[in-house]
Design an enzyme around this catalytic site. Structure first.
Site, short mmCIF file in Angstrom:
data_model
loop_
_atom_site.label_atom_id
_atom_site.label_comp_id
_atom_site.label_asym_id
_atom_site.label_seq_id
_atom_site.Cartn_x
_atom_site.Cartn_y
_atom_site.Cartn_z
N HIS A 72 35.67 35.38 53.48
CA HIS A 72 35.02 35.32 52.17
C HIS A 72 34.52 36.70 51.75
CE1 HIS A 72 35.27 31.07 51.53
NE2 HIS A 72 34.66 30.78 52.68
N CYS A 107 38.73 36.76 48.36
CA CYS A 107 38.66 36.48 46.93
C CYS A 107 38.25 37.75 46.18
CB CYS A 107 37.70 35.33 46.63
SG CYS A 107 36.11 35.46 47.45
#
Length: 255
Positions: A140, A237
């Protein structure tokens, strides 16, 4: 006057909720960073003294700087470790053989919730780093400078020059990779769309790095990787639901 008092109370409640939320995030971040620090300390292996030289020279065993026996006693899904020197990227890598997405929202101590864990997918990388030509590692992009948030720094040339290598440790090997691309990519699943076990699929993926053309993107020219090489892709991301940010690195050394 009553209306003003009502509005004041509403704004006060909103303010207090916002403050409580910020405090909650700060506390969670502090707890997570403390967990990460303790995990690194627990996993660290002190450098062993060189053995005495015998009459018959023997092959020196690889000195793995991570104590996987300690880590796997707590969670057997920990199978590797990633480290980029002089950055916060210094974490175990996990892989579930039951649910590919499990560690997207489960932590290294097997608790549900963010920040999840650095992970690979068993269905697409059953032999990561060792035999798979392309290994994709997910993490992440956290707001607190942890996990893969610092990958965006590879957009800066000075940072690339100062941090050219990524190291992967497993219980048996040390893999050293050199970064050759920092690519803003779309959100397609790489190993689903490209069968990198074939040279044709592998080459199609390499070609796609230049074809996507989403900025900012940097790719070394000429490309220092062929379908005969092994490589890793760090994927995170990018603040946009339709985009991913990839760091691509080619294997240069294996011990």
């Amino acid at each position: 006057m009553k209306q003003k008092n009502l509005l004041f109370r509403i704004f006060l409640v909103i303010f207090l909720v916002a403050v409580a939320g910020i405090i909650g995030l700060l506390v969670r971040d502090h707890i997570q960073k403390d967990k990460d620090r303790k995990l690194r300390e627990k996993a660290a292996v002190s450098v062993q003294e060189e053995p005495e030289v015998s009459a018959e020279p023997e092959e020196t065993p690889v000195q793995i700087p991570v104590d996987f026996s300690v880590l796997q006693a707590e969670n057997p899904d920990i199978y590797a470790w990633i480290r980029i020197a002089d950055t916060p990227v210094d974490y175990p890598i996990l892989q579930s053989k039951v649910d590919d997405d499990y560690y997207m929202d489960h932590t290294v101590d097997d608790k549900e919730g963010l920040p999840g864990a650095i992970m690979t997918e068993y269905s697409y990388n059953p032999e990561p780093f060792e035999s798979d030509a392309v290994t994709v590692v997910y993490g992440h992009n956290m707001l607190n400078d942890s996990f893969f948030s610092r990958l965006k720094d590879y957009q800066d040339e000075t940072f690339r020059q100062e941090h050219p290598y990524i190291e992967i440790y497993t219980p048996e090997h040390i893999y050293k990779y050199r970064v050759f691309a920092a690519v803003t990519y779309d959100n397609r699943h790489i190993l689903y769309n490209y069968n990198c076990r074939t040279k044709e699929g592998y080459q199609a993926f390499l070609d796609s790095l230049s074809e996507v053309r989403i900025m900012p993107t940097w790719i070394e020219d000429p490309l220092p990787v062929t379908t005969d090489d092994r490589m890793i892709v760090l994927s995170t991301c990018n603040g946009n639901h339709d985009e991913r940010f990839l760091i691509c690195a080619v294997l240069t050394e294996e011990q």
